[in-house]
Design a protein around this motif. Sequence first.
Motif, PDB file in Angstrom:
ATOM      1  N   ALA A 121       2.013  12.120  -5.935  1.00  0.00           N
ATOM      2  CA  ALA A 121       1.792  10.674  -5.973  1.00  0.00           C
ATOM      3  C   ALA A 121       0.344  10.380  -6.331  1.00  0.00           C
ATOM      4  O   ALA A 121      -0.566  11.122  -5.954  1.00  0.00           O
ATOM      5  CB  ALA A 121       2.135  10.036  -4.628  1.00  0.00           C
ATOM      6  N   ASP A 122       0.147   9.283  -7.040  1.00  0.00           N
ATOM      7  CA  ASP A 122      -1.180   8.823  -7.439  1.00  0.00           C
ATOM      8  C   ASP A 122      -1.476   7.551  -6.651  1.00  0.00           C
ATOM      9  O   ASP A 122      -0.782   6.548  -6.798  1.00  0.00           O
ATOM     10  CB  ASP A 122      -1.193   8.550  -8.948  1.00  0.00           C
ATOM     11  CG  ASP A 122      -2.503   7.959  -9.443  1.00  0.00           C
ATOM     12  OD1 ASP A 122      -3.436   7.762  -8.636  1.00  0.00           O
ATOM     13  OD2 ASP A 122      -2.580   7.655 -10.648  1.00  0.00           O
ATOM     14  N   GLU A 123      -2.502   7.586  -5.805  1.00  0.00           N
ATOM     15  CA  GLU A 123      -2.800   6.423  -4.964  1.00  0.00           C
ATOM     16  C   GLU A 123      -3.173   5.193  -5.785  1.00  0.00           C
ATOM     17  O   GLU A 123      -3.136   4.071  -5.273  1.00  0.00           O
ATOM     18  CB  GLU A 123      -3.915   6.732  -3.973  1.00  0.00           C
ATOM     19  CG  GLU A 123      -5.272   7.001  -4.603  1.00  0.00           C
ATOM     20  CD  GLU A 123      -6.294   7.427  -3.565  1.00  0.00           C
ATOM     21  OE1 GLU A 123      -7.283   6.682  -3.385  1.00  0.00           O
ATOM     22  OE2 GLU A 123      -6.103   8.483  -2.939  1.00  0.00           O
ATOM     23  N   GLY A 124      -3.511   5.369  -7.049  1.00  0.00           N
ATOM     24  CA  GLY A 124      -3.800   4.229  -7.915  1.00  0.00           C
ATOM     25  C   GLY A 124      -2.578   3.644  -8.593  1.00  0.00           C
ATOM     26  O   GLY A 124      -2.682   2.635  -9.302  1.00  0.00           O
ATOM     27  N   ASP A 125      -1.421   4.234  -8.347  1.00  0.00           N
ATOM     28  CA  ASP A 125      -0.173   3.792  -8.978  1.00  0.00           C
ATOM     29  C   ASP A 125       0.427   2.649  -8.155  1.00  0.00           C
ATOM     30  O   ASP A 125       1.437   2.813  -7.481  1.00  0.00           O
ATOM     31  CB  ASP A 125       0.785   4.978  -9.061  1.00  0.00           C
ATOM     32  CG  ASP A 125       2.072   4.671  -9.807  1.00  0.00           C
ATOM     33  OD1 ASP A 125       2.124   3.635 -10.501  1.00  0.00           O
ATOM     34  OD2 ASP A 125       3.021   5.470  -9.684  1.00  0.00           O
ATOM     35  N   ARG A 171      -3.288   7.601   2.264  1.00  0.00           N
ATOM     36  CA  ARG A 171      -2.509   8.211   3.347  1.00  0.00           C
ATOM     37  C   ARG A 171      -1.073   8.490   2.908  1.00  0.00           C
ATOM     38  O   ARG A 171      -0.542   9.589   3.065  1.00  0.00           O
ATOM     39  CB  ARG A 171      -2.498   7.292   4.571  1.00  0.00           C
ATOM     40  CG  ARG A 171      -1.716   7.879   5.752  1.00  0.00           C
ATOM     41  CD  ARG A 171      -1.473   6.848   6.847  1.00  0.00           C
ATOM     42  NE  ARG A 171      -2.680   6.176   7.280  1.00  0.00           N
ATOM     43  CZ  ARG A 171      -3.639   6.713   8.009  1.00  0.00           C
ATOM     44  NH1 ARG A 171      -3.537   7.989   8.376  1.00  0.00           N
ATOM     45  NH2 ARG A 171      -4.700   6.012   8.366  1.00  0.00           N
ATOM     46  N   TRP A 172      -0.439   7.467   2.324  1.00  0.00           N
ATOM     47  CA  TRP A 172       0.981   7.602   2.018  1.00  0.00           C
ATOM     48  C   TRP A 172       1.205   8.365   0.716  1.00  0.00           C
ATOM     49  O   TRP A 172       2.200   9.084   0.571  1.00  0.00           O
ATOM     50  CB  TRP A 172       1.635   6.221   2.013  1.00  0.00           C
ATOM     51  CG  TRP A 172       1.410   5.561   3.339  1.00  0.00           C
ATOM     52  CD1 TRP A 172       0.673   4.445   3.597  1.00  0.00           C
ATOM     53  CD2 TRP A 172       1.868   6.030   4.611  1.00  0.00           C
ATOM     54  NE1 TRP A 172       0.646   4.175   4.950  1.00  0.00           N
ATOM     55  CE2 TRP A 172       1.370   5.135   5.593  1.00  0.00           C
ATOM     56  CE3 TRP A 172       2.648   7.110   5.023  1.00  0.00           C
ATOM     57  CZ2 TRP A 172       1.633   5.299   6.955  1.00  0.00           C
ATOM     58  CZ3 TRP A 172       2.913   7.266   6.380  1.00  0.00           C
ATOM     59  CH2 TRP A 172       2.408   6.367   7.318  1.00  0.00           C
ATOM     60  N   ALA A 173       0.270   8.244  -0.231  1.00  0.00           N
ATOM     61  CA  ALA A 173       0.364   9.069  -1.442  1.00  0.00           C
ATOM     62  C   ALA A 173       0.205  10.545  -1.079  1.00  0.00           C
ATOM     63  O   ALA A 173       0.916  11.414  -1.608  1.00  0.00           O
ATOM     64  CB  ALA A 173      -0.693   8.644  -2.453  1.00  0.00           C
ATOM     65  N   ARG A 174      -0.699  10.845  -0.179  1.00  0.00           N
ATOM     66  CA  ARG A 174      -0.897  12.229   0.276  1.00  0.00           C
ATOM     67  C   ARG A 174       0.353  12.747   0.976  1.00  0.00           C
ATOM     68  O   ARG A 174       0.756  13.917   0.778  1.00  0.00           O
ATOM     69  CB  ARG A 174      -2.102  12.282   1.219  1.00  0.00           C
ATOM     70  CG  ARG A 174      -2.293  13.626   1.929  1.00  0.00           C
ATOM     71  CD  ARG A 174      -3.551  13.594   2.782  1.00  0.00           C
ATOM     72  NE  ARG A 174      -3.703  14.818   3.581  1.00  0.00           N
ATOM     73  CZ  ARG A 174      -3.418  14.889   4.877  1.00  0.00           C
ATOM     74  NH1 ARG A 174      -2.976  13.818   5.530  1.00  0.00           N
ATOM     75  NH2 ARG A 174      -3.597  16.025   5.534  1.00  0.00           N
ATOM     76  N   LEU A 175       0.984  11.903   1.790  1.00  0.00           N
ATOM     77  CA  LEU A 175       2.198  12.336   2.480  1.00  0.00           C
ATOM     78  C   LEU A 175       3.278  12.735   1.482  1.00  0.00           C
ATOM     79  O   LEU A 175       3.907  13.791   1.606  1.00  0.00           O
ATOM     80  CB  LEU A 175       2.708  11.219   3.391  1.00  0.00           C
ATOM     81  CG  LEU A 175       4.004  11.529   4.142  1.00  0.00           C
ATOM     82  CD1 LEU A 175       3.778  12.633   5.161  1.00  0.00           C
ATOM     83  CD2 LEU A 175       4.558  10.280   4.817  1.00  0.00           C
ATOM     84  N   ALA A 176       3.494  11.872   0.480  1.00  0.00           N
ATOM     85  CA  ALA A 176       4.496  12.191  -0.537  1.00  0.00           C
ATOM     86  C   ALA A 176       4.135  13.467  -1.277  1.00  0.00           C
ATOM     87  O   ALA A 176       4.983  14.342  -1.513  1.00  0.00           O
ATOM     88  CB  ALA A 176       4.638  11.027  -1.517  1.00  0.00           C
ATOM     89  N   VAL A 232       0.823  -1.214   0.000  1.00  0.00           N
ATOM     90  CA  VAL A 232       0.000   0.000   0.000  1.00  0.00           C
ATOM     91  C   VAL A 232       0.855   1.261   0.000  1.00  0.00           C
ATOM     92  O   VAL A 232       0.341   2.367  -0.254  1.00  0.00           O
ATOM     93  CB  VAL A 232      -0.974   0.036   1.196  1.00  0.00           C
ATOM     94  CG1 VAL A 232      -1.982  -1.098   1.107  1.00  0.00           C
ATOM     95  CG2 VAL A 232      -0.248   0.032   2.525  1.00  0.00           C
ATOM     96  N   ALA A 233       2.153   1.118   0.269  1.00  0.00           N
ATOM     97  CA  ALA A 233       3.064   2.274   0.219  1.00  0.00           C
ATOM     98  C   ALA A 233       3.697   2.453  -1.149  1.00  0.00           C
ATOM     99  O   ALA A 233       4.441   3.426  -1.363  1.00  0.00           O
ATOM    100  CB  ALA A 233       4.155   2.126   1.281  1.00  0.00           C
ATOM    101  N   VAL A 234       3.425   1.553  -2.096  1.00  0.00           N
ATOM    102  CA  VAL A 234       4.047   1.627  -3.424  1.00  0.00           C
ATOM    103  C   VAL A 234       3.768   2.959  -4.129  1.00  0.00           C
ATOM    104  O   VAL A 234       4.684   3.529  -4.746  1.00  0.00           O
ATOM    105  CB  VAL A 234       3.622   0.421  -4.288  1.00  0.00           C
ATOM    106  CG1 VAL A 234       3.921   0.650  -5.761  1.00  0.00           C
ATOM    107  CG2 VAL A 234       4.332  -0.840  -3.795  1.00  0.00           C
ATOM    108  N   PRO A 235       2.541   3.514  -4.089  1.00  0.00           N
ATOM    109  CA  PRO A 235       2.350   4.810  -4.753  1.00  0.00           C
ATOM    110  C   PRO A 235       3.288   5.892  -4.230  1.00  0.00           C
ATOM    111  O   PRO A 235       3.816   6.689  -5.017  1.00  0.00           O
ATOM    112  CB  PRO A 235       0.884   5.142  -4.445  1.00  0.00           C
ATOM    113  CG  PRO A 235       0.221   3.811  -4.280  1.00  0.00           C
ATOM    114  CD  PRO A 235       1.249   2.971  -3.582  1.00  0.00           C
ATOM    115  N   ALA A 236       3.496   5.917  -2.922  1.00  0.00           N
ATOM    116  CA  ALA A 236       4.416   6.902  -2.344  1.00  0.00           C
ATOM    117  C   ALA A 236       5.845   6.616  -2.765  1.00  0.00           C
ATOM    118  O   ALA A 236       6.605   7.532  -3.106  1.00  0.00           O
ATOM    119  CB  ALA A 236       4.290   6.894  -0.823  1.00  0.00           C
ATOM    120  N   LEU A 237       6.245   5.349  -2.748  1.00  0.00           N
ATOM    121  CA  LEU A 237       7.602   4.995  -3.146  1.00  0.00           C
ATOM    122  C   LEU A 237       7.848   5.332  -4.610  1.00  0.00           C
ATOM    123  O   LEU A 237       8.931   5.819  -4.984  1.00  0.00           O
ATOM    124  CB  LEU A 237       7.850   3.512  -2.890  1.00  0.00           C
ATOM    125  CG  LEU A 237       7.903   3.089  -1.425  1.00  0.00           C
ATOM    126  CD1 LEU A 237       7.930   1.570  -1.307  1.00  0.00           C
ATOM    127  CD2 LEU A 237       9.124   3.689  -0.731  1.00  0.00           C
TER     128      LEU A 237
END
Length: 323
Positions: free
Chosen positions: A140-144, A128-133, A26-31
């Motif tokens: 970041a795109d949470e669907g990525d 959450r993590w896409a928003r943080l990035a 679930v952290a992949v979009p942020a990464l």
Amino acid sequence: MRRLPDADGAPELLALRALKLGDLLVAVPALNAVVRERPEHRIVLAVPGWLEPIADLVPGLDVLWPTPGLDHPLGIASGRLDTVMNLHGNGPESRRALEQLDARVRLGHESPGWTGPTWEDGVLERHRWARLATEHGMPADEGDISIDRPCVPSPAPGAVVVHVGAFYASRHWPVDRFARVVRSFRDDGHRVVLTGSTAERARALDVAASAGLTDVEVAEHVLAGAIDLAQMASLVADAALVVSVDTGAAHLASAYSTPSVVLFGPAPPEEWGPPATGPHVVLTDAASRVGDTFGSEPDPALLAVSAADVVSAGRDVLRRAVR
């Protein structure tokens, strides 16, 4: 993935996510955003070492720093890192572990000594993590959420994968219901394989016995404890369907857009569920949810889901997948 080299002057960014498989996915979009927006940095991912086969599939990461938990310091020389990013949470343990590294820049949620977005409860983890990035200048795109496929072949291409395990008993859907699901898809003509960890192999064998598999069939179809994590990823990537409770196997299905039926118990799908637009069906009963993640009994929201519900949903998503 490489280990951390001797300091060579290159700027380094360490992202902390010392949790489990689903938590990493679930952290992949942020990464992905970090890799894309910080090309000048060496990207270091701090996760448990056993997740390396999956971390290797996240494009652009440079270094794995094995981190089994937060009970001990991370062990990187103070002042070496340019940037640390807290993708673990916002508790004092994760903040302290990163603060001890004395990096020039801290990226995380707002808290004493940290600037960033305020923590939100009850939101989708990918958001959450896409928003943080994004809030830290890395859109970041949470669907990525997609990851690369492993180089190893699938041990059962085109199979229906029934993942019988879960880390906590609160997510243990009954063995006899899994068995009815296995029988139904086998009767439909599908090859069905059972997956889980080494610790969950006994449970998988119980499901197989209840489903009426012979000893010869067990050897071929019970893969729990018999395949490694890279093979598991390949299996899910090439599966016709994945049936699982809310666990890492379900998140792998999301990452590969593999049709799935995901059963939710203590955790709400609004926080941990698959993408709404993908070939995925969520089954639960929110009205009966107790929500005790660490409970010793299956959550009533999970027990409200019948084997017939799962079979019907699985057949429907399979029909839609072949259109």
